[in-house]
Motif scaffolding. Structure first.
Motif, mmCIF file in Angstrom:
data_model
loop_
_atom_site.group_PDB
_atom_site.id
_atom_site.type_symbol
_atom_site.label_atom_id
_atom_site.label_comp_id
_atom_site.label_asym_id
_atom_site.label_seq_id
_atom_site.Cartn_x
_atom_site.Cartn_y
_atom_site.Cartn_z
ATOM 1 N N ASP A 158 -28.978 -34.055 -13.380
ATOM 2 C CA ASP A 158 -28.812 -32.907 -14.272
ATOM 3 C C ASP A 158 -28.849 -33.408 -15.708
ATOM 4 O O ASP A 158 -27.863 -33.936 -16.224
ATOM 5 N N SER A 159 -30.012 -33.244 -16.351
ATOM 6 C CA SER A 159 -30.165 -33.751 -17.719
ATOM 7 C C SER A 159 -29.853 -32.699 -18.772
ATOM 8 O O SER A 159 -30.096 -32.907 -19.957
ATOM 9 N N ARG A 160 -29.299 -31.544 -18.344
ATOM 10 C CA ARG A 160 -29.018 -30.467 -19.294
ATOM 11 C C ARG A 160 -27.653 -30.594 -19.947
ATOM 12 O O ARG A 160 -27.350 -29.897 -20.913
ATOM 13 N N ARG B 52 -39.905 -38.958 -16.478
ATOM 14 C CA ARG B 52 -40.957 -38.029 -16.068
ATOM 15 C C ARG B 52 -40.966 -37.776 -14.560
ATOM 16 O O ARG B 52 -41.560 -36.797 -14.105
ATOM 17 N N PRO C 79 -34.831 -32.967 -10.766
ATOM 18 C CA PRO C 79 -33.685 -32.257 -11.341
ATOM 19 C C PRO C 79 -32.795 -31.654 -10.260
ATOM 20 O O PRO C 79 -33.260 -31.314 -9.166
ATOM 21 N N ASP D 78 -44.012 -24.944 -13.614
ATOM 22 C CA ASP D 78 -42.943 -24.924 -14.616
ATOM 23 C C ASP D 78 -42.452 -26.357 -14.848
ATOM 24 O O ASP D 78 -41.902 -26.980 -13.940
ATOM 25 N N PRO D 79 -42.631 -26.922 -16.047
ATOM 26 C CA PRO D 79 -42.258 -28.317 -16.299
ATOM 27 C C PRO D 79 -40.789 -28.629 -16.037
ATOM 28 O O PRO D 79 -40.437 -29.791 -15.846
ATOM 29 N N ASP D 80 -39.929 -27.617 -16.058
ATOM 30 C CA ASP D 80 -38.501 -27.850 -15.822
ATOM 31 C C ASP D 80 -38.100 -27.706 -14.358
ATOM 32 O O ASP D 80 -36.931 -27.873 -14.017
ATOM 33 N N SER D 81 -39.073 -27.413 -13.487
ATOM 34 C CA SER D 81 -38.738 -27.105 -12.096
ATOM 35 C C SER D 81 -38.757 -28.346 -11.212
ATOM 36 O O SER D 81 -39.365 -29.373 -11.538
ATOM 37 N N TYR E 272 -42.401 -29.080 -10.047
ATOM 38 C CA TYR E 272 -43.228 -29.807 -11.008
ATOM 39 C C TYR E 272 -42.977 -31.307 -10.897
ATOM 40 O O TYR E 272 -43.921 -32.114 -10.889
#
Length: 603
Positions: free
Chosen positions: A209-211, A248, A252, A272-275, A278
Motif C-alpha cells: 500500500d503505497s498510498r 513499477r 498494490p 488503469d495504472p493504479d490498478s 495493470y
C-alpha cells in the motif's frame, strides 16, 4: 520458459499473481501450462473453478507421481492424462492441479516418499524429461511452489525453472527468507548433473500500500532493492535502478481482491495504472519477453534529434516495422501486433510465395518464417491479413500502441509512415502529411506534406497518428500524385473479429468505476439478465458489434459472460459503452438500486 512462483511465507498473494498472469499470457495467444506444486496447500484450481467445473475431482500432479512410482521406469505415465484444458473466452490454458481433492488426498500427500522417489525411481531424470516435454509443447510454464524450505521446493527452484519469481511482502522475515532460499537454489543448480545456468530472478513486492506512510514506502523500496541487488545484476542494465523496477512491478493492496479467489485482470481490466490488473500485466509482459523488454518499467531515453516535422510526427521507437520478403525478395512492409502476429495487406500473398519477415529497423538481419496467413472470411476489395510467425518476435523489438478511431474521426489529423527500400534505395524513407477524407470500406485518403510522398514502397506500412500516439491504419495503396490510401484498424478489427485486435489497444478507461463498482455492475447484470436471448437483445440495443458478442457456452456462469462484456466496453469497443449498457438495462429494471448507484457513479 519455465517460471516458478515462490514465497517464503504464506499470505503474499503468490497464487493469485500466478493465476492472473497465466490468464494474461493465454489472452495474448501464448501456449500456457500452469502446474500446482503446492501439494500441502493446493489452491490454483480455485481461481478457475467458476470457469471450468469439476477441477477438484481431476487427477493431477500427485496422482501422476504415485503412478510413476508404481510403474516400471520404462513405462512412465503420460503427463497429458493429468492436465485439463480451460477456456478463457476465445483462448485457453492448460492446468495440472495437485490432484483429486477427496478425503484420501492428505494421506496420499503424506505417503509419498520423496527421498525414495529420487534414489530408487529415477525422480531427477523424470523431472528432466517433463521439463523437456513442457518446453517443447508450451511457450510458458508457470509453477506454483510450496512455501518455505521443502523437498518439492527444491524441484521447483533448482530442477525446473529458467526464471524464479519470489513473491514477498514488506517485512524482514519475508525478505531475508527469500534471499536465503534463492542463494541456496542457485548453488544447488550448479550441483545438478544436468547443465543448468543460474536462474533469472524477478522479485515481486506484493500487497504493498503505497498510498499511506510515504516514509515507510520509500524505506522498504530501498531495502528490497539492496537485498535483491545481486539477482537484478544478472539481467538488469546498469542504467536502470532496481528500485525503479520494484516500484513499477509492485502489486498494490486492493482489499476487494483479498476476499475469495478472483481473477482481477478479467474483472478489473489492465488499463488503469493504479490498478492491480495493470501491475500484473506489466509483470506478465516481462515474463513473456524473458525480461528483455523493459519499456514498461524503464522507457529508453530517445536519442537527441534535430526537431524536424518528421521527428515530431513519428513514434520514438519504430523497431516494430518489418520488411516482408517473398521468396527472398522485398515485397513490402508489415508491422507487429504482438509477439507472434503481424499485419500486412492481402495482396502480399498474391501468388503463394514463401513469405518471411525481417526487422531491419531493429537491426535484426535474420528473417523469420511465416507459417500461416489469416484472411477475412468475407474479403472486401481492399483487405488486410494477419501473418503468423514460426517463432516469437525478438524481445528487442518494441511493440506499437494500436488505436481504433472511426475513419471520420481521423479527418484533419496528421499522419506519419515509413516506406521500405526499393529501386536501389538502401535505407527507406519516412513521409508525413494530413488525413484529408474518408473513402469507402473503412479507407481514408492521406495527402503528403513531406518532400517524398506515398509510393509502392509504403505498401503495408503503418499509418501512425501523432494525435492518438498510436498506429491507426495500414497503407494499402498509392497514387501518382504522392497521396495514398490507408485501411483503418477500426475496419480491420471488423474484418478479422477472431483476431480480437482491439484487446491489444491501451485506451484510457472510459468509466469512473473502481473495482468494487465494476463487480457490483457485473453481479447485477448476471442476476437481471442471466439468459442468452435477453443479453443479446440488450447488446443489440446499444449497438454492440454482433461478431464480438461473447458466446454464453464459452463461460461457466452469466457473471463471467458479463465480466467479459464489461471489459470490452471499458476497452472502447463502442463509444460510451458502459453508460449506454447501464441505461439500457435500467429501462427494463428502473428501480434496481445497484444500477441506480452505478448510474450516479458514472455521472
Amino acid at each position: 520458459m519455465i517460471a516458478t512462483f515462490y514465497s517464503f511465507k504464506g499470505g503474499t498473494g503468490r497464487t493469485m499473481a500466478l493465476a492472473n498472469i497465466a490468464v494474461l499470457l493465454a489472452k495474448a495467444g501464448r501456449r500456457v501450462l500452469v502446474v500446482d506444486f503446492d501439494l500441502e496447500a493446493p489452491g490454483v484450481w480455485r481461481y478457475f473453478a467458476d470457469i471450468h467445473a469439476g477441477l477438484d475431482s481431476r487427477p493431477g500432479l500427485l496422482d501422476m507421481l504415485h503412478d510413476r512410482v508404481r510403474r516400471p521406469r520404462s513405462e512412465p505415465p503420460d503427463w497429458h492424462d493429468y492436465v485439463t484444458r480451460i477456456r478463457i473466452g476465445a483462448e485457453s490454458l492448460t492446468l495440472m492441479t495437485t490432484g483429486r481433492q477427496d478425503t484420501g488426498y492428505p494421506a496420499r500427500v503424506l505417503a509419498f516418499d520423496w527421498p525414495a522417489f529420487f534414489d530408487l525411481h529415477g525422480g531427477g531424470q523424470y523431472f528432466e524429461q517433463l521439463r523437456a516435454d513442457w518446453l517443447t509443447e508450451f511457450d510458458v510454464v508457470l509453477v506454483d511452489s510450496r512455501t518455505g524450505i521443502t523437498d518439492i521446493g527444491g524441484v521447483c527452484l533448482i530442477a525446473l525453472p529458467d526464471l524464479i519469481v519470489p513473491v514477498f511482502v514488506a517485512n524482514r522475515q519475508n525478505v531475508d527468507g527469500v534471499v536465503d532460499v534463492l542463494r541456496r537454489a542457485q548453488a544447488g543448480r550448479q550441483a545438478l548433473a544436468y547443465d543448468r545456468p543460474p536462474a533469472l530472478v524477478l522479485p515481486l513486492l506484493s500487497r504493498f500500500d503505497s498510498r499511506t506512510e510515504l516514509e515507510f514506502v520509500n524505506e522498504w523500496l530501498s531495502i528490497a532493492a539492496q537485498r535483491f541487488g545481486e539477482f537484478y545484476a544478472d539481467w538488469l542494465p546498469r542504467r536502470v535502478d532496481a528500485r525503479v523496477v520494484l516500484e513499477r512491478t509492485k502489486l498494490p493492496y486492493v482489499a476487494y481482491f483479498g476476499f475469495g479467489e478472483k481473477l482481477a485482470v478479467l474483472l478489473q481490466g489492465v488499463t488503469d495504472p493504479d490498478s492491480l490488473g495493470y501491475a500484473l500485466d506489466t509483470v506478465a509482459h516481462l515474463i513473456d519477453t524473458r525480461l528483455q523488454d523493459l519499456s514498461r518499467i524503464a522507457p529508453a531515453k530517445p536519442p537527441a534529434v534535430v526537431p524536424t516535422a518528421t521527428a515530431q510526427l513519428g513514434p520514438s521507437n519504430d523497431s516494430w516495422i518489418a520488411t516482408v520478403l517473398a521468396n527472398g525478395e522485398v515485397r513490402g512492409a508489415a508491422f507487429a501486433l504482438d509477439r507472434n502476429r503481424l499485419l500486412t495487406p492481402g495482396y502480399m500473398e498474391r501468388d503463394g510465395s514463401r513469405l518471411q519477415v525481417r526487422f531491419d529497423k531493429a537491426g535484426i538481419g535474420e528473417p523469420i518464417e511465416v507459417v500461416e496467413v489469416r484472411r477475412p472470411e468475407a474479403a472486401d476489395q481492399v483487405d488486410a491479413v494477419v501473418l503468423i510467425l514460426a517463432e516469437p518476435i525478438p524481445g528487442s523489438v518494441r511493440l506499437p500502441r494500436l488505436g481504433f478511431p472511426e475513419p471520420g474521426d481521423l479527418v484533419g489529423h496528421r499522419w506519419w509512415s515509413f516506406g521500405m527500400p526499393e529501386h536501389g534505395d538502401r535505407f527507406g524513407m519516412a513521409a508525413y502529411g494530413t488525413i484529408v477524407a474518408t473513402l469507402t470500406s473503412g479507407l481514408v485518403q492521406v495527402d503528403p506534406s513531406s518532400k517524398r510522398g506515398i509510393n509502392h514502397a509504403f505498401g503495408g506500412a503503418p499509418l501512425w497518428s501523432p494525435e492518438h500516439d498510436a498506429v491507426v491504419g495500414i497503407i494499402v495503396g498509392a497514387r501518382k500524385e504522392g497521396d495514398g490510401v490507408a485501411l483503418t484498424l477500426h475496419h480491420v478489427d471488423r474484418q478479422l473479429p477472431n483476431e480480437r485486435l482491439r484487446r491489444l489497444a491501451d485506451p484510457a478507461r472510459q468509466t469512473g468505476l473502481g473495482p468494487h463498482e465494476t463487480q457490483t455492475l457485473v453481479t447485477a447484470l448476471a442476476d437481471l439478465v442471466p439468459h442468452p436471448a435477453a443479453a443479446h437483445h440488450i447488446l443489440d440495443d446499444i449497438d454492440y458489434p454482433p461478431g464480438r458478442v461473447p458466446s454464453f457456452t464459452a463461460f461457466a456462469t452469466p457473471e463471467l459472460f458479463w465480466a467479459a462484456v464489461v471489459t470490452e466496453l471499458e476497452n472502447g469497443i463502442i463509444s460510451d459503452g458502459v453508460p449506454r449498457l447501464v441505461r439500457a438495462v435500467l429501462q427494463s429494471y428502473p428501480f434496481n438500486s445497484a444500477l441506480q448507484r452505478i448510474r450516479e457513479a458514472l455521472g
